[in-house]
Design an enzyme around this catalytic site. Structure first.
Site, PDB file in Angstrom:
ATOM      1  N   THR A  70       9.543  -2.857 -34.651  1.00 47.88           N
ATOM      2  CA  THR A  70       8.660  -3.507 -35.619  1.00 47.88           C
ATOM      3  C   THR A  70       7.998  -4.735 -35.017  1.00 47.88           C
ATOM      4  O   THR A  70       6.794  -4.959 -35.178  1.00 47.88           O
ATOM      5  CB  THR A  70       9.451  -3.890 -36.884  1.00 47.88           C
ATOM      6  OG1 THR A  70       9.838  -2.691 -37.567  1.00 47.88           O
ATOM      7  CG2 THR A  70       8.613  -4.749 -37.825  1.00 47.88           C
ATOM      8  N   GLN A 179       9.375   7.193 -31.776  1.00 45.73           N
ATOM      9  CA  GLN A 179       9.948   8.526 -31.968  1.00 45.73           C
ATOM     10  C   GLN A 179       9.614   9.476 -30.829  1.00 45.73           C
ATOM     11  O   GLN A 179      10.149  10.587 -30.777  1.00 45.73           O
ATOM     12  CB  GLN A 179       9.465   9.127 -33.296  1.00 45.73           C
ATOM     13  CG  GLN A 179      10.046   8.471 -34.526  1.00 45.73           C
ATOM     14  CD  GLN A 179      11.540   8.689 -34.680  1.00 45.73           C
ATOM     15  OE1 GLN A 179      12.143   9.509 -34.005  1.00 45.73           O
ATOM     16  NE2 GLN A 179      12.150   7.939 -35.584  1.00 45.73           N
ATOM     17  N   HIS A 201      17.412   2.054 -30.299  1.00 50.03           N
ATOM     18  CA  HIS A 201      18.377   2.730 -31.165  1.00 50.03           C
ATOM     19  C   HIS A 201      17.964   4.145 -31.570  1.00 50.03           C
ATOM     20  O   HIS A 201      18.715   4.830 -32.250  1.00 50.03           O
ATOM     21  CB  HIS A 201      18.706   1.872 -32.398  1.00 50.03           C
ATOM     22  CG  HIS A 201      17.683   1.898 -33.490  1.00 50.03           C
ATOM     23  ND1 HIS A 201      17.883   2.599 -34.659  1.00 50.03           N
ATOM     24  CD2 HIS A 201      16.480   1.309 -33.605  1.00 50.03           C
ATOM     25  CE1 HIS A 201      16.837   2.420 -35.452  1.00 50.03           C
ATOM     26  NE2 HIS A 201      15.978   1.640 -34.834  1.00 50.03           N
ATOM     27  N   THR A 238      15.830 -16.714 -26.184  1.00 51.30           N
ATOM     28  CA  THR A 238      16.807 -16.297 -25.177  1.00 51.30           C
ATOM     29  C   THR A 238      16.979 -14.783 -25.198  1.00 51.30           C
ATOM     30  O   THR A 238      17.147 -14.187 -26.268  1.00 51.30           O
ATOM     31  CB  THR A 238      18.162 -16.983 -25.440  1.00 51.30           C
ATOM     32  OG1 THR A 238      17.971 -18.400 -25.413  1.00 51.30           O
ATOM     33  CG2 THR A 238      19.182 -16.583 -24.388  1.00 51.30           C
ATOM     34  N   CYS A 324      13.270   3.359 -43.549  1.00 57.62           N
ATOM     35  CA  CYS A 324      12.657   2.096 -43.958  1.00 57.62           C
ATOM     36  C   CYS A 324      12.178   2.118 -45.402  1.00 57.62           C
ATOM     37  O   CYS A 324      11.889   1.074 -45.982  1.00 57.62           O
ATOM     38  CB  CYS A 324      11.485   1.765 -43.026  1.00 57.62           C
ATOM     39  SG  CYS A 324      11.991   1.524 -41.303  1.00 57.62           S
TER      40      CYS A 324
END
Length: 378
Positions: A70, A179, A201, A238, A324
């Site tokens: 995102t 995807q 992920h 970081t 989502c």
């Protein structure tokens, strides 16, 4: 448990978790620190970047880590519009993009941009000609996803890139390839996009880490976040070193015998079509030739959320669309303009290298029972 929702997220292999654990407990240095522990972590981060860039087919210097897909999508949209602020204030995208792109475009509309949202055909397809016909001299950005996360349609990004170079060479091209990365064959070079979004992920990596490829046509990209000099001064904050380590290990594992894995998922998808179409009132929505890991179907007349809940109680994980949406109607399915009973019964099955034919059999049997024992909508 039978897990058939790999498009939402994927299981994390032990080797990925182990790589992350080592960083968290032993190699925990800050890459910006100048003593040996920090310098060693800087070296490792660059090594992991090269691994992921190799999987994407780009130079490591063109890959920048983000907190997720995102963030990368939002960065691409805003950076493209900033670079082309003197070209124009027009964006071309599709009505079936991930919400990360759609909401970024709507935010740009509030800044005075005009956005053209292209509607798909009823099978979810978008053609290069359709996209290019919408491009104008004042188009700053074209953003079209590589693989639709709910339908599995593969969109012609390379053709769009070639056509855009001829019609409006200044317009920049972004593709959300979350995807598609390591699910359909492509490289950054073969796509020809200026921005490419990927995420860990979806390939067996951890949540909380994504990346944005930025091509050579993008000059002095505007950072999304202000702050420190991390990521060549383009993405402050970081570095999430454990997540980056997990991302690289996941890419490395997925690349092992990748062609065999893709063929396996394609066979599983075909087998799922064969088994599910034997169920009365079930309609396949995904078009042939799509990505090997996504299958969208409708149990026409049976509410999708009831199906998801029923199968979930049996330990079978499927979805009613993108995770989502969290139970809300999907804008992707709405864009297809299907009859109400068809759109109301849509479910998505998505597969990984671990998915078996036995998993599909169990799911098909559960769907058959749901059809036979539950009340359809009026």
């Amino acid at each position: 448990m039978i897990y058939l929702d790999h498009a939402a997220t994927t299981p994390v292999p032990r080797a990925v978790a182990d790589a992350m654990y080592e960083v968290l407990t032993e190699q925990f240095g800050n890459p910006s620190s100048q003593y040996p522990l920090g310098l060693e972590m800087k070296r490792r981060v660059e090594s992991w970047r090269r691994t992921i860039a190799g999987a994407l087919g780009c130079d490591a210097r063109q890959l920048f880590f983000t907190s997720c897909g995102t963030e990368a999508d939002n960065w691409a949209v805003t950076a493209a519009c900033w670079q082309n602020r003197h070209v124009g204030r027009h964006i071309v995208t599709t009505a079936v993009e991930h919400s990360a792109v759609l909401e970024a475009c709507r935010w740009m509309e509030r800044q005075g941009y005009e956005v053209t949202y292209l509607a798909p055909a009823q099978d979810g397809s978008i053609t290069a000609e359709q996209v290019l016909d919408a491009v104008r001299p004042d188009t700053a950005l074209v953003s079209v996803m590589l693989v639709n996360n709910e339908l599995g349609n593969v969109y012609p990004i390379a053709d769009i890139a070639r056509g855009l170079a001829a019609k409006n060479p200044k317009a920049l091209l972004h593709t959300d390839a979350v995807q598609g990365f390591l699910k359909v064959p492509f490289t950054a070079r073969s796509l020809g996009a200026d921005f490419i979004t990927i995420s860990a992920h979806k390939i067996g990596g951890p949540k909380g880490i994504g990346a944005l490829y930025i091509g050579q046509r993008v000059k002095n990209p505007k950072p999304l976040l202000a702050g420190g000099e991390q990521e060549s001064g383009l993405r402050a904050g970081t570095e999430a070193t454990a997540q980056i380590a997990g991302f690289a290990k996941a890419a490395e594992l997925r690349l092992e015998n990748l062609e065999d894995k893709l063929r396996h998922m394609a066979r599983i998808r075909d087998y799922a079509v064969e088994r599910l179409t034997a169920i009365p009132d079930l309609k396949v929505l995904s078009a042939p030739g799509g990505a090997p890991h996504v299958l969208s179907v409708s149990l026409v007349g049976w509410p999708s959320q009831n199906i998801v809940n029923d199968l979930g109680q049996q330990g079978i994980c499927i979805s009613a669309g993108s995770a989502c949406h969290q139970g809300k109607p999907s804008h992707v399915i709405a864009a297809l303009k299907l009859p109400k009973k068809v759109s109301g019964g849509v479910i998505r099955l998505s597969f990984g290298p671990e998915t078996t034919a036995a998993d599909i059999d169990t799911c098909a049997e559960a769907l058959q029972r749901h059809h036979d024992t539950r009340m359809p909508m009026l």
